[in-house]
Design an enzyme around this catalytic site. Structure first.
Site, short mmCIF file in Angstrom:
data_model
loop_
_atom_site.label_atom_id
_atom_site.label_comp_id
_atom_site.label_asym_id
_atom_site.label_seq_id
_atom_site.Cartn_x
_atom_site.Cartn_y
_atom_site.Cartn_z
N GLN A 83 9.93 0.44 9.35
CA GLN A 83 9.39 -0.45 10.37
C GLN A 83 10.43 -1.42 10.91
OE1 GLN A 83 6.04 -2.29 8.40
NE2 GLN A 83 5.02 -0.34 8.04
N HIS A 147 7.19 -3.81 6.40
CA HIS A 147 6.76 -5.20 6.51
C HIS A 147 7.89 -6.18 6.83
CE1 HIS A 147 3.18 -3.98 3.70
NE2 HIS A 147 3.27 -3.24 4.81
N GLU A 241 -6.35 -8.99 9.74
CA GLU A 241 -6.89 -10.32 9.92
C GLU A 241 -6.42 -10.99 11.21
OE1 GLU A 241 -6.88 -11.56 5.16
OE2 GLU A 241 -5.75 -12.74 6.62
N TYR A 251 -2.60 -18.47 3.11
CA TYR A 251 -3.54 -17.51 3.71
C TYR A 251 -3.93 -16.37 2.77
CZ TYR A 251 -3.37 -20.33 7.81
OH TYR A 251 -3.52 -21.39 8.66
N TYR A 262 -4.16 1.73 -0.52
CA TYR A 262 -4.26 2.94 0.30
C TYR A 262 -4.90 4.09 -0.47
CZ TYR A 262 -1.38 0.59 3.76
OH TYR A 262 -0.90 -0.30 4.71
#
Length: 366
Positions: A83, A147, A241, A251, A262
């Protein structure tokens, strides 16, 4: 009565599609392709002359002007893996006078193999960047491909907010403010740390941290009225979210979540805990959100004030109707066009959407 197997499969397929497609499909919107032939337009920003700077995750920075795409030279070394790559981009609020633009990318700079998210600024001169400055580099480097975050937003006071995902270290990074990753950060435009950041006086804390307990925020925008920072982030399987970011708040990831592993197994059995912020909205199943913008112009009639969120997984733009900081209705726009990666409201008040393997499209409404 005998039911033939192919017919039964067709019925089951239709039932599954209906079960997943909880939101009505809007058929009253069209689009124009503004910039074609882009692979993964991770981010884009408009310059005062209405040209566009576009990041391709593969490591290319493109300047689109007068219908022509120019590849910009002089970028730092970019770590392209999973990513990670060249990520978001935004102009300084006073770009017209100072010429600074800011971008995030996966950088191999520093100790250790692999890379981590970095924030830099530079100026544009012809087809090259100049005055490059590295403002922040997350540590440690890792060869993990997941991430990285990463979105960039200036608020009304001129602070730069940016997101960095927890880099696949769920149980190490997000709850530890002495470590980077799994956080939202705030810095001054020159990279220095604001004196009133929430953890500047906390021993060993990363002083740029603004909030923590995040998984992988790939959407961030400024509310047009309240001027609050809104974000969204990827959950695991379920539990994507939307949050309103407040200084110093936790959070919750991975202590509280509406998602599961997963594999389907649980990693937590709670979705709320004292001292941890609950999301104002979550998706289950996950939509894999990326890109985020409010409609603040009058170009779309009664859609003004709606929040737009891209879906990578289901390939649509989610129009969220907000009331009292709650999502009260959702509608799919550009349904099935492609993986929505980035969303911006342009200087003309229209919404522009970066879609993988298509390009940047302008959302219209009949």
């Amino acid at each position: 009565m005998k039911i033939r197997l192919p017919f039964l499969c067709l019925i089951l397929t239709c039932m599954l599609a209906c079960a997943q497609d909880k939101n009505p499909i809007n058929t009253e919107n069209t689009y124009d392709i503004v910039v074609s032939d882009l692979s993964i337009p991770w981010g884009f920003t408009f310059l005062p002359d209405k040209s566009i700077l576009i990041t391709e995750k593969s490591g290319k920075l493109i300047h689109f002007k007068n219908g022509k795409k120019t590849s910009i030279k002089g970028l730092p070394k970019i770590y392209v893996r999973g990513q990670g790559g060249l990520l978001d981009i935004v102009c300084h609020p006073d770009y017209k006078n100072n010429g600074w633009f800011y971008f995030s990318y996966a950088s191999p700079e520093g100790e250790g193999n692999g890379g981590n998210t970095a924030i830099a600024r530079a100026k544009l001169k012809g087809d090259s960047i100049t005055n490059f400055q590295l403002l922040y580099k997350a540590t440690p480097n890792t060869t993990k491909g997941q991430h990285f975050g990463s979105r960039l937003v200036f608020n009304k006071e001129g602070y730069l907010f940016f997101t960095i995902g927890e880099r696949g270290e769920r149980d190490i990074n997000p709850q530890d403010i002495t470590r980077d990753c799994g956080k939202i950060y705030r810095i001054n435009a020159d990279g220095s740390i604001p004196a009133d950041n929430p953890f500047v006086n906390t021993i060993n804390a990363k002083k740029a941290i603004y909030s923590y307990g995040h998984r992988n925020p790939q959407g961030m925008t400024l509310h047009p009225t309240t001027k609050e920072i809104w974000t969204h982030e990827h959950g695991p399987k379920g539990g994507d979210e939307i949050n309103i970011i407040k200084p110093g708040k936790n959070y919750g990831w991975p202590v509280i979540s509406y998602g599961v592993n997963y594999s389907g197994t649980a990693f937590t059995d709670i979705s709320k805990k004292e001292g941890m912020e609950e999301p104002l909205h979550y998706w289950d199943p996950s939509i894999a959100p990326s890109g985020m913008a409010f409609i603040s112009s009058d170009n779309y009639g009664n859609w003004k004030g709606n929040l737009l969120v891209g879906s990578l997984k289901f390939q649509y733009l989610d129009r969220c109707t907000i009331k009292d900081n709650k999502v009260v209705a959702e509608e799919r726009l550009l349904n099935g066009l492609g993986r929505v990666r980035s969303v911006e409201q342009g200087p003309d008040g229209y919404i522009y959407v970066g879609i993988e393997n298509i390009g940047i499209v302008k959302l219209k409404r009949k």
